[in-house]
Enzyme design. Structure first.
Site, PDB file in Angstrom:
ATOM      1  N   ASN A 210     100.954  15.487 -73.758  1.00 15.83           N
ATOM      2  CA  ASN A 210     100.602  15.456 -75.428  1.00 15.83           C
ATOM      3  C   ASN A 210      99.240  15.585 -75.060  1.00 15.83           C
ATOM      4  OD1 ASN A 210     102.080  16.523 -77.533  1.00 15.83           O
ATOM      5  ND2 ASN A 210     103.156  14.829 -77.580  1.00 15.83           N
ATOM      6  N   HIS A 215      98.967  18.522 -78.810  1.00 15.76           N
ATOM      7  CA  HIS A 215     100.121  17.874 -79.691  1.00 15.76           C
ATOM      8  C   HIS A 215     100.762  19.080 -80.226  1.00 15.76           C
ATOM      9  CE1 HIS A 215     100.649  13.808 -79.875  1.00 15.76           C
ATOM     10  NE2 HIS A 215      99.688  13.028 -80.573  1.00 15.76           N
ATOM     11  N   ASP A 219     104.269  20.625 -78.979  1.00 11.99           N
ATOM     12  CA  ASP A 219     105.120  21.460 -80.099  1.00 11.99           C
ATOM     13  C   ASP A 219     105.765  22.795 -79.265  1.00 11.99           C
ATOM     14  OD1 ASP A 219     105.012  19.114 -82.074  1.00 11.99           O
ATOM     15  OD2 ASP A 219     104.195  20.241 -82.985  1.00 11.99           O
ATOM     16  N   GLU A 246     111.356  13.708 -77.573  1.00 11.16           N
ATOM     17  CA  GLU A 246     111.416  14.561 -76.478  1.00 11.16           C
ATOM     18  C   GLU A 246     112.464  14.425 -76.167  1.00 11.16           C
ATOM     19  OE1 GLU A 246     109.797  11.237 -74.317  1.00 11.16           O
ATOM     20  OE2 GLU A 246     109.711  12.523 -76.465  1.00 11.16           O
TER      21      GLU A 246
END
Length: 356
Positions: A210, A215, A219, A246
């Protein structure tokens, strides 16, 4: 013997009955509620205009026949009115997902289910009521079935249910659904005395991912991993879920530790094959997974799956400590640590017991 002519009063009563019958039929024909009527031989005698609109089937196609089922299903099966005419409440669960018998041979049945609607080419969820009509002697003379289209309400209900059980990002089952399924399958495994396997799947160095890629890309990575994990929930009772952040979980009923480890390794390799670029300092070139596996046959004293959860969690922790990008089975953790010369005391639950 010659039949006596009717008296004026009898003629008047007969005429009144004929007019009433004619009025009732006309009224039923123009009801806004989809309605059809069958006789004791289950032949259609009325198929009103609202029923034509609902099913796409014209009255001329079914009047005088037993083919009313064709308006709702692709293969022959009884409609609710048929079960009323036959007085077979015991068959309701065979044909309907929701049902109620309102009284033996008197008040009829209620039911709900999805109907194929062959003429329309689309499914409808219908609420159905069917009731008998008897003459003064108690003989069945007809059965009336009315229908209500609840498709929109049912789809909205299903959507809300899905929202309550699905993870919004990945589409997998959420933690709440996982907890419920695990308890249910634990109880079933306790009854059947068959093993219940659990996989904990964690994306390696995801925080670094990340930080490196943002982000939104994070995703996308989670959705790609979730897609792989979901492909291994192949059987009806298997469940793939997003456990949190995660981390993913896979419930595999009636599966041994060895078989579950095979699946875990397939998942790990499948994600590696995606070659999702990582490259952050301290991580490899591509995204990898660590997987912890546990399987257990619950005994009578095992009231909750806490031990199974703990074992899978310890196995995942061990996979991380052993260098990530690997599968570790809870039954073989100690051997793997000792084989690499690592301190087992650094993993909760792995410290060897001291002899008495």
């Amino acid at each position: 013997m010659a039949k006596l002519p009717k008296t004026p009063s009898e003629k008047a009563r007969a005429k009144t009955v004929d007019v009433a019958d004619s009025y009732a039929v006309r009224l039923m024909q123009h009801l806004v509620v989809p309605t059809f009527v069958i006789d004791p031989k289950r032949r259609v005698v009325i198929w009103n205009k609202a029923c034509e609109r609902l099913t796409g089937v014209a009255a001329s196609e079914v009047i005088g026949t037993n083919k009313h089922w064709q308006a709702f299903y692709e293969t022959r099966r009884p409609c609710l009115a048929d079960l009323v005419a036959l007085d077979r409440p015991e068959q309701l669960p065979e044909f309907y997902s929701e049902y109620a018998a309102r009284g033996h041979n008197g008040l009829g049945f209620s039911a709900e289910n999805w109907c194929v609607m062959p003429k329309l080419g689309s499914q409808l969820y219908l609420a159905i009521d069917a009731g008998p009509i008897h003459d003064e002697a108690g003989n069945l003379i007809a059965v009336v079935e009315t229908l209500r289209d609840l498709t929109d309400q049912k789809r909205a209900e299903m959507a809300l249910k899905e929202l309550a059980t699905k993870d919004g990002l990945t589409g997998l089952s959420n933690r709440r659904s996982f907890d419920q399924m695990l308890m249910s399958e634990w109880a079933r495994a306790q009854r059947t005395q068959k093993p219940l396997a659990l996989l904990f799947v964690d994306v390696d160095h995801f925080k670094l991912f990340n930080d490196e890629h943002g982000h939104q890309t994070g995703d996308e990575c989670l959705r790609a991993v979730a897609d792989v994990v979901s492909r291994y929930a192949r059987r009806p009772l298997d469940l793939a879920s997003r456990y949190g952040g995660e981390e993913f979980a896979l419930i595999l009923p009636e599966m041994s530790s060895d078989d579950a480890c095979v699946i875990a390794e397939e998942i790990r390799r499948a994600v590696t094959a995606l070659r999702i670029a990582h490259g952050a300092d301290g991580a490899g070139d591509h995204v990898t997974l660590s997987v912890g596996v546990a399987s257990h046959v619950p005994g009578e004293a095992d009231n909750a799956p806490n031990g199974l959860l703990g074992a899978a969690d310890q196995a995942l922790y061990a996979a991380k400590r052993l260098g990530r990008n690997r599968v570790v089975c809870s039954e073989r953790m100690l051997a793997e640590f000792m084989g690499l010369g690592l301190d087992t005391a650094s993993v909760p639950g792995l410290a060897p017991r001291k002899s008495a």
